[in-house]
Design a protein around this motif. Sequence first.
Motif, PDB file in Angstrom:
ATOM      1  N   GLY A  23       8.789  -1.954 -74.920  1.00  0.00           N
ATOM      2  CA  GLY A  23       9.670  -3.024 -75.378  1.00  0.00           C
ATOM      3  C   GLY A  23      10.144  -2.905 -76.809  1.00  0.00           C
ATOM      4  N   GLY A  24      10.299  -1.692 -77.305  1.00  0.00           N
ATOM      5  CA  GLY A  24      10.818  -1.526 -78.648  1.00  0.00           C
ATOM      6  C   GLY A  24       9.932  -2.102 -79.728  1.00  0.00           C
TER       7      GLY A  24
ATOM      8  N   TRP B 130      17.260   3.157 -77.885  1.00  0.00           N
ATOM      9  CA  TRP B 130      17.781   2.247 -76.867  1.00  0.00           C
ATOM     10  C   TRP B 130      18.590   1.129 -77.517  1.00  0.00           C
ATOM     11  N   GLN B 131      18.124   0.644 -78.660  1.00  0.00           N
ATOM     12  CA  GLN B 131      18.832  -0.439 -79.337  1.00  0.00           C
ATOM     13  C   GLN B 131      20.235  -0.006 -79.755  1.00  0.00           C
TER      14      GLN B 131
ATOM     15  N   LEU C 181      22.959   3.470 -69.875  1.00  0.00           N
ATOM     16  CA  LEU C 181      21.737   3.620 -69.090  1.00  0.00           C
ATOM     17  C   LEU C 181      20.585   3.096 -69.928  1.00  0.00           C
ATOM     18  N   LEU C 182      19.774   2.224 -69.342  1.00  0.00           N
ATOM     19  CA  LEU C 182      18.734   1.538 -70.114  1.00  0.00           C
ATOM     20  C   LEU C 182      17.414   1.575 -69.364  1.00  0.00           C
ATOM     21  N   CYS C 183      16.387   2.056 -70.037  1.00  0.00           N
ATOM     22  CA  CYS C 183      15.033   2.084 -69.488  1.00  0.00           C
ATOM     23  C   CYS C 183      14.640   0.710 -68.967  1.00  0.00           C
ATOM     24  N   GLU C 184      14.069   0.661 -67.759  1.00  0.00           N
ATOM     25  CA  GLU C 184      13.724  -0.615 -67.145  1.00  0.00           C
ATOM     26  C   GLU C 184      12.755  -1.415 -68.002  1.00  0.00           C
ATOM     27  N   GLY C 185      11.728  -0.742 -68.541  1.00  0.00           N
ATOM     28  CA  GLY C 185      10.752  -1.454 -69.352  1.00  0.00           C
ATOM     29  C   GLY C 185      11.377  -2.070 -70.589  1.00  0.00           C
ATOM     30  N   THR C 186      12.287  -1.327 -71.226  1.00  0.00           N
ATOM     31  CA  THR C 186      12.978  -1.847 -72.398  1.00  0.00           C
ATOM     32  C   THR C 186      13.874  -3.016 -72.025  1.00  0.00           C
TER      33      THR C 186
ATOM     34  N   LEU D 219      13.839  -7.250 -73.426  1.00  0.00           N
ATOM     35  CA  LEU D 219      14.900  -7.698 -74.327  1.00  0.00           C
ATOM     36  C   LEU D 219      14.828  -9.205 -74.557  1.00  0.00           C
ATOM     37  N   THR D 220      15.346  -9.631 -75.684  1.00  0.00           N
ATOM     38  CA  THR D 220      15.422 -11.054 -75.957  1.00  0.00           C
ATOM     39  C   THR D 220      16.410 -11.708 -74.994  1.00  0.00           C
ATOM     40  N   LEU D 221      16.249 -13.004 -74.784  1.00  0.00           N
ATOM     41  CA  LEU D 221      17.136 -13.725 -73.870  1.00  0.00           C
ATOM     42  C   LEU D 221      18.584 -13.622 -74.335  1.00  0.00           C
TER      43      LEU D 221
END
Length: 252
Positions: A17-18, A141-142, A157-162, A166-168
Amino acid sequence: MSNPVEGRYRVAVCPHGGGRETAAWAATMAYLRQRVGKPLVWHPVVDFLQMGEEALLRAAVVYADPARALTLADKHGFVPVVAATDVDGVFLVTARGAVATVEAAEGARVAVVPGTFATALGLYTLYQRGLRPQAVPAALWQQAIRWVLAGDCTLGLLCEGTYRALTLRTLRALRVVAGPWNAPAAHVWLVRRAYPALGQRLEEALLAMNEDDEGRALLASLGVTGWRRLGGELEAVRHIVAWVRAEVVYKK
């Protein structure tokens, strides 16, 4: 080669999650120190790109995404010991309000983070559908998310865990076009081959987390269902990563 410093062993963790789950990882490291019986030294980072390759290779223990785990095992003397029970996945995303479909990836600028399994899996999936995007390499990713939201890239393309961490506010700014696309592969714990006793103790401690209340609570805080002994899924990772390396040219 990594050497224990005054009997301590460096641990490098690839956070999903960064870096937002720092407290959960700190508590997990305390749990593992107690049960492994070794002074494991860990410092939080946003991701491995922030840490740097040289610092990563000084570690004795690494928790890595499947693509990096494969590289560490093949080229740097690490032995995989335990994997997450959750398979890795990737989302194809665009900005909220943008009109984009999976088919829009053909020829489009798609933000990716090279060297990650999520990127390899996402590009492999698109190519298997006959779609050839312009893969635009981001450092983090950010950064990939920023390019999508700014319209510099049509898709990302974005890693599922990341994505799930993410923030709402960011989640509301993005729209999932497809996914998660999954493969039989997961994040992996590895130990340098020079420390077999450490590897055995770590494997025992990680698998024990599935069984006791404190361990299960820590797993929940990390967003991980559990740990399991590794099977042969790194061969599937090898196929996907090798295919992408041979086929994909990243655009500047």
